[in-house]
Design an enzyme around this catalytic site. Sequence first.
Site, PDB file in Angstrom:
ATOM      1  N   ASN A 137       0.868  -1.324   0.088  1.00  0.00           N
ATOM      2  CA  ASN A 137      -0.164   0.119   0.071  1.00  0.00           C
ATOM      3  C   ASN A 137       0.857   1.437  -0.031  1.00  0.00           C
ATOM      4  O   ASN A 137       0.445   2.338  -0.506  1.00  0.00           O
ATOM      5  CB  ASN A 137      -1.123   0.028   1.111  1.00  0.00           C
ATOM      6  CG  ASN A 137      -0.480  -0.007   2.627  1.00  0.00           C
ATOM      7  OD1 ASN A 137       0.483  -1.064   2.577  1.00  0.00           O
ATOM      8  ND2 ASN A 137      -0.821   0.788   3.480  1.00  0.00           N
ATOM      9  N   GLY A 213       3.109  -5.676   7.396  1.00  0.00           N
ATOM     10  CA  GLY A 213       1.878  -6.198   6.533  1.00  0.00           C
ATOM     11  C   GLY A 213       0.872  -6.663   7.257  1.00  0.00           C
ATOM     12  O   GLY A 213       0.359  -6.222   8.506  1.00  0.00           O
ATOM     13  N   GLY A 218       2.032 -11.828   9.534  1.00  0.00           N
ATOM     14  CA  GLY A 218       2.802 -11.427  10.742  1.00  0.00           C
ATOM     15  C   GLY A 218       2.898 -12.689  11.489  1.00  0.00           C
ATOM     16  O   GLY A 218       3.963 -13.090  12.193  1.00  0.00           O
ATOM     17  N   GLU A 233       4.792  -4.588  11.949  1.00  0.00           N
ATOM     18  CA  GLU A 233       3.947  -3.334  11.827  1.00  0.00           C
ATOM     19  C   GLU A 233       2.724  -3.799  10.884  1.00  0.00           C
ATOM     20  O   GLU A 233       2.685  -4.120   9.880  1.00  0.00           O
ATOM     21  CB  GLU A 233       4.769  -1.991  10.863  1.00  0.00           C
ATOM     22  CG  GLU A 233       5.970  -1.579  11.444  1.00  0.00           C
ATOM     23  CD  GLU A 233       5.644  -0.598  12.428  1.00  0.00           C
ATOM     24  OE1 GLU A 233       4.522  -0.137  12.319  1.00  0.00           O
ATOM     25  OE2 GLU A 233       6.417  -0.249  13.486  1.00  0.00           O
ATOM     26  N   CYS A 267      -2.998   1.546   6.661  1.00  0.00           N
ATOM     27  CA  CYS A 267      -2.973   0.962   8.133  1.00  0.00           C
ATOM     28  C   CYS A 267      -3.606   1.903   9.202  1.00  0.00           C
ATOM     29  O   CYS A 267      -4.120   1.340  10.235  1.00  0.00           O
ATOM     30  CB  CYS A 267      -1.657   0.356   8.414  1.00  0.00           C
ATOM     31  SG  CYS A 267      -0.463   1.647   8.637  1.00  0.00           S
TER      32      CYS A 267
HETATM   33  P1  NAP Z   1       0.473  -9.109   3.258  1.00  0.00           P
HETATM   34  O1  NAP Z   1      -0.615 -10.037   2.361  1.00  0.00           O
HETATM   35  O2  NAP Z   1       0.664  -9.508   5.020  1.00  0.00           O
HETATM   36  O3  NAP Z   1       2.010  -9.012   2.614  1.00  0.00           O
HETATM   37  C1  NAP Z   1       2.958  -8.392   3.149  1.00  0.00           C
HETATM   38  C2  NAP Z   1       4.208  -8.705   2.803  1.00  0.00           C
HETATM   39  O4  NAP Z   1       4.534 -10.264   3.141  1.00  0.00           O
HETATM   40  C3  NAP Z   1       4.317  -9.045   1.211  1.00  0.00           C
HETATM   41  O5  NAP Z   1       5.628  -8.725   0.820  1.00  0.00           O
HETATM   42  C4  NAP Z   1       4.289 -10.658   1.190  1.00  0.00           C
HETATM   43  O6  NAP Z   1       4.692 -11.119  -0.137  1.00  0.00           O
HETATM   44  C5  NAP Z   1       4.845 -11.149   2.181  1.00  0.00           C
HETATM   45  N1  NAP Z   1       4.468 -12.377   2.803  1.00  0.00           N
HETATM   46  C6  NAP Z   1       3.123 -12.889   2.501  1.00  0.00           C
HETATM   47  N2  NAP Z   1       3.193 -14.256   3.393  1.00  0.00           N
HETATM   48  C7  NAP Z   1       4.360 -14.213   3.858  1.00  0.00           C
HETATM   49  C8  NAP Z   1       4.746 -15.337   4.704  1.00  0.00           C
HETATM   50  N3  NAP Z   1       4.205 -16.302   5.237  1.00  0.00           N
HETATM   51  N4  NAP Z   1       6.149 -14.999   5.150  1.00  0.00           N
HETATM   52  C9  NAP Z   1       6.866 -13.985   4.901  1.00  0.00           C
HETATM   53  N5  NAP Z   1       6.372 -12.981   4.022  1.00  0.00           N
HETATM   54  C10 NAP Z   1       5.147 -13.236   3.562  1.00  0.00           C
HETATM   55  O7  NAP Z   1       0.068  -7.529   3.513  1.00  0.00           O
HETATM   56  P2  NAP Z   1      -0.464  -6.482   2.113  1.00  0.00           P
HETATM   57  O8  NAP Z   1      -1.439  -7.082   1.755  1.00  0.00           O
HETATM   58  O9  NAP Z   1       0.780  -6.308   1.221  1.00  0.00           O
HETATM   59  O10 NAP Z   1      -0.617  -5.313   3.137  1.00  0.00           O
HETATM   60  C11 NAP Z   1      -1.520  -4.990   4.069  1.00  0.00           C
HETATM   61  C12 NAP Z   1      -1.539  -5.326   5.160  1.00  0.00           C
HETATM   62  O11 NAP Z   1      -0.413  -4.437   5.834  1.00  0.00           O
HETATM   63  C13 NAP Z   1      -2.812  -4.358   6.064  1.00  0.00           C
HETATM   64  O12 NAP Z   1      -3.014  -5.196   7.134  1.00  0.00           O
HETATM   65  C14 NAP Z   1      -2.141  -3.435   6.587  1.00  0.00           C
HETATM   66  O13 NAP Z   1      -2.728  -2.784   7.898  1.00  0.00           O
HETATM   67  C15 NAP Z   1      -0.628  -3.644   6.860  1.00  0.00           C
HETATM   68  N6  NAP Z   1       0.146  -2.433   6.827  1.00  0.00           N
HETATM   69  C16 NAP Z   1       0.757  -2.176   8.268  1.00  0.00           C
HETATM   70  C17 NAP Z   1       1.443  -0.993   8.186  1.00  0.00           C
HETATM   71  C18 NAP Z   1       2.039  -0.516   9.578  1.00  0.00           C
HETATM   72  O14 NAP Z   1       2.943   0.394   9.724  1.00  0.00           O
HETATM   73  N7  NAP Z   1       1.505  -0.948  10.691  1.00  0.00           N
HETATM   74  C19 NAP Z   1       1.749  -0.332   7.137  1.00  0.00           C
HETATM   75  C20 NAP Z   1       1.281  -0.548   6.000  1.00  0.00           C
HETATM   76  C21 NAP Z   1       0.282  -1.857   5.884  1.00  0.00           C
HETATM   77  P3  NAP Z   1       3.624 -11.114  -1.457  1.00  0.00           P
HETATM   78  O15 NAP Z   1       3.158  -9.980  -1.805  1.00  0.00           O
HETATM   79  O16 NAP Z   1       4.504 -11.922  -2.379  1.00  0.00           O
HETATM   80  O17 NAP Z   1       2.641 -12.219  -1.047  1.00  0.00           O
END
Ligand code: NAP
Length: 460
Positions: A137, A213, A218, A233, A267
């Site tokens: 995002n 993520g 996580g 995060e 987020c």
């Molecule tokens: P996501 O699906 O969890 O993916 C995040 C990253 O993790 C991607 O690079 C993904 O790779 C990788 N990943 C997926 N499964 C994994 C695993 N089992 N082991 C290690 N890495 C893995 O999240 P998203 O849809 O991209 O982002 C949305 C989420 O991020 C929301 O919940 C949002 O609130 C959160 N977020 C939090 C913050 C903060 O600072 N607190 C900031 C921004 C976003 P792939 O893309 O290849 O699947």
Amino acid sequence: MEMIKVYDPYDNSIVGEIVKGTKEDALKAIATAQKGYEIIRKMSVHQRATILFKTAEIVEKNKEEFAVTIAREGSKTIKEARKEANRCVNTLKISAEESKRLFGETIPFDSFPGGESKLGYYYRQPIGIVLAITPFNDPLNLVAHKLGPAIAAGNSVVLKPATVTPLSAIKLAEAFFAAGLPKECLQVVTGNGSELGPVLVQDERIRMVSFTGGFEAGKEITKIAGIKKIGMELGSNSPVIVWDDVDIDYAVESCVSGAFWAAGQNCIGVQRVYIHKRIYNEFRDKFVARTLKYKIGNKMEEDCDMGPMITEKEAERVENWINEAVSMGAKCLCGGKRKGAIMEPSVLENVPENATIHKEEVFGPAVNLYQIECMDEAIEKANSLPFGLLAAVFCNNINLAMKAAYGMDCGGVIINDSTDYRLDSMPFGGIKNSGLGREGIKFSLQEMTEPKMVCINMMN
Ligand code: NAP
């Protein structure tokens, strides 16, 4: 070599292509980063700061190109993307500045008998190889939030960006190399997170996993990481309290923007708004009227307010959550419909507490409005879910505003603005299921280093 196409979610045109990395590629990247660590740990602070300042300069010079990449591969409008590119420059500059303020302390060894002849200090040493995993995002600035402090601290990095938005991250890595960072110090691995993630996360050569993520990924990471530092995060379901003494037009403008920024894929996006019953009707009507003015569609047009969601599947999920809430008794005041990946900005009221859109992180352009009668009730409701990133309160009575600030369980509270505010140097992170540890460069630098103590026994 297998490749993955990167699509623009607005029109499904191809924006680029990346390598679908294998497990062997992941292991090779770690081995190279190990060599990189031996190089970067020996660099002086001023050398690392110079690289960071130069990288910031390169991003600044090519800001429009970065903004177009962010907007094309992701969901953001070109206006939103420009803001992110600007913030990335700031994040890198702060990293360069903070690298020079990584202080230690002297230790009073003579504070216990037996230590009279000893003196010493600690300094902060780099941790080793940092594995940075980033979401879609904010595909540029959230990568900078990991690379900036990791390099400032003298760590090498293996970066695994989100598969749907990897191009901004790759461009940033190229800027680092052009600024003089040896390639071994930053290894980018692209490809499927659920396949490559476990290989990278479990490897003992990785000394810290810095993850941004979703909660599910996580949780998987924390289960298998082993003995290494973890920074998490994660997501939230941000509450905002609106008291009856505020400028309603101002609060509406701020909350609408906070709810629909990046098509709600944020987020710290506003998801639950608790409004004092005395102003509820006026606030609701103005909120809906403002939302209906949103121009949605082609994110590359200068006057576009909101673009598509990252995929059609994600838009479908939000549509289903809204339909579920409506079937349970909620009223959809505006929006609720979808065309491909474009989900209309949606406003709901009377949402039952067992509806998914109330309980879970929506991560899409939908916001729920609720009435409250007193501040205690508002705080209790704000705290009722297992998330706690940022919370906000609009209130001109300082006593009540401070009551909310201290009463809301979260990593930070914004008074008189929505939750959608972040300064890149402020401590940023969550409690409960929203995360572990803090980012915000100075705070990331602490997480990405360890104290090393030196004790001298004076022999005379
Ligand atoms: P996501 O699906 O969890 O993916 C995040 C990253 O993790 C991607 O690079 C993904 O790779 C990788 N990943 C997926 N499964 C994994 C695993 N089992 N082991 C290690 N890495 C893995 O999240 P998203 O849809 O991209 O982002 C949305 C989420 O991020 C929301 O919940 C949002 O609130 C959160 N977020 C939090 C913050 C903060 O600072 N607190 C900031 C921004 C976003 P792939 O893309 O290849 O699947």
